[in-house]
Motif scaffolding. Structure first.
Motif, PDB file in Angstrom:
ATOM      1  N   UNK A 330       0.810  -1.291  -0.059  1.00 40.28           N
ATOM      2  CA  UNK A 330      -0.121  -0.118  -0.119  1.00 40.28           C
ATOM      3  C   UNK A 330       0.898   1.146   0.028  1.00 40.28           C
ATOM      4  N   UNK A 331       0.252   2.430  -0.463  1.00 39.63           N
ATOM      5  CA  UNK A 331       0.988   3.609  -0.306  1.00 39.63           C
ATOM      6  C   UNK A 331       0.306   4.581   0.902  1.00 39.63           C
ATOM      7  N   UNK A 332       1.102   5.259   1.575  1.00 41.36           N
ATOM      8  CA  UNK A 332       0.675   5.675   2.718  1.00 41.36           C
ATOM      9  C   UNK A 332       1.342   7.274   2.947  1.00 41.36           C
ATOM     10  N   UNK A 333       0.685   8.108   3.234  1.00 36.23           N
ATOM     11  CA  UNK A 333       1.376   9.497   3.739  1.00 36.23           C
ATOM     12  C   UNK A 333       1.590   9.615   5.073  1.00 36.23           C
ATOM     13  N   UNK A 334       2.569  10.020   5.514  1.00 38.28           N
ATOM     14  CA  UNK A 334       3.136   9.975   6.853  1.00 38.28           C
ATOM     15  C   UNK A 334       3.619  11.155   7.411  1.00 38.28           C
ATOM     16  N   UNK A 335       3.112  11.628   8.583  1.00 37.40           N
ATOM     17  CA  UNK A 335       3.715  12.753   9.340  1.00 37.40           C
ATOM     18  C   UNK A 335       4.394  12.232  10.816  1.00 37.40           C
ATOM     19  N   UNK A 345      -2.889  15.789  20.223  1.00 37.70           N
ATOM     20  CA  UNK A 345      -1.756  15.717  19.502  1.00 37.70           C
ATOM     21  C   UNK A 345      -1.955  14.809  18.004  1.00 37.70           C
ATOM     22  N   UNK A 346      -2.568  13.647  18.427  1.00 40.02           N
ATOM     23  CA  UNK A 346      -2.675  12.748  17.350  1.00 40.02           C
ATOM     24  C   UNK A 346      -3.844  13.370  16.352  1.00 40.02           C
ATOM     25  N   UNK A 347      -4.814  14.107  16.760  1.00 43.25           N
ATOM     26  CA  UNK A 347      -5.819  14.528  16.036  1.00 43.25           C
ATOM     27  C   UNK A 347      -5.649  15.654  15.205  1.00 43.25           C
ATOM     28  N   UNK A 348      -4.516  16.499  15.779  1.00 42.12           N
ATOM     29  CA  UNK A 348      -3.949  17.603  15.306  1.00 42.12           C
ATOM     30  C   UNK A 348      -3.142  17.132  14.056  1.00 42.12           C
ATOM     31  N   UNK A 349      -2.199  16.270  14.418  1.00 42.94           N
ATOM     32  CA  UNK A 349      -1.402  15.876  13.182  1.00 42.94           C
ATOM     33  C   UNK A 349      -2.186  15.209  12.036  1.00 42.94           C
ATOM     34  N   UNK A 350      -3.073  14.709  12.358  1.00 41.98           N
ATOM     35  CA  UNK A 350      -4.030  13.988  11.286  1.00 41.98           C
ATOM     36  C   UNK A 350      -4.627  15.152  10.493  1.00 41.98           C
ATOM     37  N   UNK A 351      -5.310  16.116  11.049  1.00 40.39           N
ATOM     38  CA  UNK A 351      -5.767  17.110  10.327  1.00 40.39           C
ATOM     39  C   UNK A 351      -4.666  17.968   9.454  1.00 40.39           C
ATOM     40  N   UNK A 352      -3.593  18.146   9.864  1.00 40.10           N
ATOM     41  CA  UNK A 352      -2.512  18.677   9.222  1.00 40.10           C
ATOM     42  C   UNK A 352      -2.073  18.008   7.917  1.00 40.10           C
ATOM     43  N   UNK A 354      -3.899  15.673   6.446  1.00 39.81           N
ATOM     44  CA  UNK A 354      -5.071  15.771   5.544  1.00 39.81           C
ATOM     45  C   UNK A 354      -4.955  17.068   4.749  1.00 39.81           C
ATOM     46  N   UNK A 355      -5.008  18.083   5.399  1.00 40.59           N
ATOM     47  CA  UNK A 355      -4.978  19.361   4.738  1.00 40.59           C
ATOM     48  C   UNK A 355      -3.888  19.499   3.671  1.00 40.59           C
ATOM     49  N   UNK A 356      -2.515  19.193   3.954  1.00 42.97           N
ATOM     50  CA  UNK A 356      -1.688  19.346   2.833  1.00 42.97           C
ATOM     51  C   UNK A 356      -1.618  18.265   1.996  1.00 42.97           C
ATOM     52  N   UNK A 357      -2.244  17.155   2.358  1.00 50.65           N
ATOM     53  CA  UNK A 357      -2.633  16.283   1.055  1.00 50.65           C
ATOM     54  C   UNK A 357      -3.647  16.721  -0.035  1.00 50.65           C
ATOM     55  N   UNK A 358      -4.538  17.258   0.758  1.00 50.25           N
ATOM     56  CA  UNK A 358      -5.643  17.875  -0.294  1.00 50.25           C
ATOM     57  C   UNK A 358      -5.186  19.075  -0.948  1.00 50.25           C
ATOM     58  N   UNK A 359      -4.254  19.688  -0.448  1.00 48.48           N
ATOM     59  CA  UNK A 359      -3.445  20.848  -1.246  1.00 48.48           C
ATOM     60  C   UNK A 359      -2.766  20.439  -2.132  1.00 48.48           C
TER      61      UNK A 359
END
Length: 405
Positions: A330-335, A345-352, A354-359
């Motif tokens: 699989x392919x995964x984006x990771x921060x 912190x987990x929620x904050x990093x997930x939102x960041x 997801x936002x940059x992936x959509x961008x």
């Protein structure tokens, strides 16, 4: 001059012969007509018709010669592309190059270095191989212009002299300028995926390397799923994970994103709570799957040792709640982030992430995972935590085109 081109020139040379034969027939017909016209006192002089015929024949020959030369140069560029694909492997594995294929004054430029010497080109690579454990993965390489070959790659360098062994991972593209008449490589210009400004000297590039060098999160020296970083950006990276096996357990209702519920059940299975009463080795990381709507943890996974070839080879759990499965490639984006992973912190990093992936035009899948690499005794500053979002329809390696400066 054409002997270099081999088979690539045969069609053009054949066509050249055919055109010359046709021209010969044309001249024969003209001569025959001229004899008839002379006999009937034609007003058109023979010399004038022959000059027109010779001019037309010379132009046809010139066109064919230009076509043949274009095919010869195209063949040389394809050969240079194949050569670079093999020579790059030798360059980064052994620090050697086929010197005759590179200009003595090859121009090298990346965001933090620049020089014009084949000797410096080789010296820098050998120095890096001395200071770092290097791996180089060539993803794709193609002719992208009449004088250019473009390669996409990942370079990973582990600085073994430091106790935390910093990992410098860079992904990007190299544009080679090649002389299409000789196949000699004239220049090598690198463009890094993480940077907006790649031209030397890039302060952004210096800071990017420095950040990676000072990243002190520790990865335990135990088995972990194999992956390759395909794209390394400033905020995140995209990885291709190879298949791996997991044991998994459901988590309690309402468990937060950073909950440890399920750990003890999986640990019991790993350390003897199985049909073979077998104690298996601990691996890293521990994955937690998080449901997107409520941000609740629903599943915890332990990665199984690589010596198990498939699910059937894993010992059966005594606890019926424990499942076993194979995670496919699989392919995964990771921060990545450090510290004790708290829910916010987990929620904050997930939102960041997801936002940059959509961008950046990617399609992040709903839901995400938290990966925790360290045992409880690791200090917060040294802890490695990651949020992973799987990607749908990720196009790899995609079409190559010359990067912009």
């Amino acid at each position: 001059m054409f002997a270099i081109s081999g088979r690539a020139l045969r069609p053009s040379l054949t066509r050249l012969g055919e055109h010359r034969h046709a021209a010969h027939l044309f001249r024969s017909k003209v001569n025959a007509r001229l004899l008839i016209r002379e006999a009937t006192t034609s007003p058109t002089p023979m010399e004038e018709l022959m000059l027109v015929d010779e001019d037309a024949n010379s132009e046809a020959d010139a066109v064919l010669i230009r076509e043949a030369e274009a095919q010869r140069q195209a063949f040389i560029m394809q050969d240079a592309c194949s050569f670079l694909a093999s020579d790059l492997k030798m360059l980064y594995e052994k620090g050697d190059i086929t010197e005759s294929r590179y200009s003595p004054n090859i121009a090298f430029e990346d965001p933090i270095s620049k020089f014009n010497s084949r000797d410096e080109y080789v010296f820098i690579i050998r120095l890096l191989r001395t200071l770092f454990n290097m791996t180089f993965d060539l993803h794709s390489i193609a002719v992208t212009g009449s004088e250019t070959v473009t390669a996409s790659w990942t370079m990973e360098m582990v600085f073994w002299l430091m106790p935390w062994r910093p990992n410098i991972t860079i992904t990007g593209r190299t544009v080679y300028k090649v002389d299409p008449r000789t196949g000699i490589v004239l220049s090598h210009t690198d463009y890094w995926d993480a940077l907006q400004r790649n031209a030397f000297l890039s302060l952004e590039g210096v800071l990017h390397v420095l950040r990676m060098f000072l990243q002190v999160q520790l990865t335990p020296a135990i088995e972990t799923p194999k992956y390759l970083v395909l794209k390394k950006f400033k905020e995140y990276e995209i990885r291709r994970y190879e298949p791996y096996l997991v044991a998994e357990a459901p988590m309690g209702a309402g468990s937060g994103p950073a909950s440890g519920s399920g750990f003890s059940d999986l640990a019991a299975y790993l350390f003897g709570g199985n049909s073979a009463q077998l104690s298996m080795e601990m691996t890293t990381p521990v994955f937690t799957s998080i449901e997107p709507k409520s941000n609740s943890s629903v599943l915890m996974q332990f990665v199984m040792e690589g010596r198990y070839s498939d699910v059937a080879s894993l010992p059966a759990p005594l606890d019926s709640r424990i499942g076993r499965k194979r995670e496919e490639e699989s392919y995964a984006a990771v921060i990545r982030f450090d510290g004790w992973p708290l829910d916010f912190e987990v929620v904050q990093n997930e939102r960041l992430l997801r936002d940059v992936l959509l961008r950046d035009g990617y399609r992040p899948r709903p839901g995400y995972q938290l990966a925790r690499y360290n045992d409880p005794s690791t200090p917060p500053l040294l802890r490695r935590n990651e949020v992973l979002i799987r990607l749908d329809d990720f196009d790899w390696p995609g079409l190559l085109e010359e990067p912009k400066q």
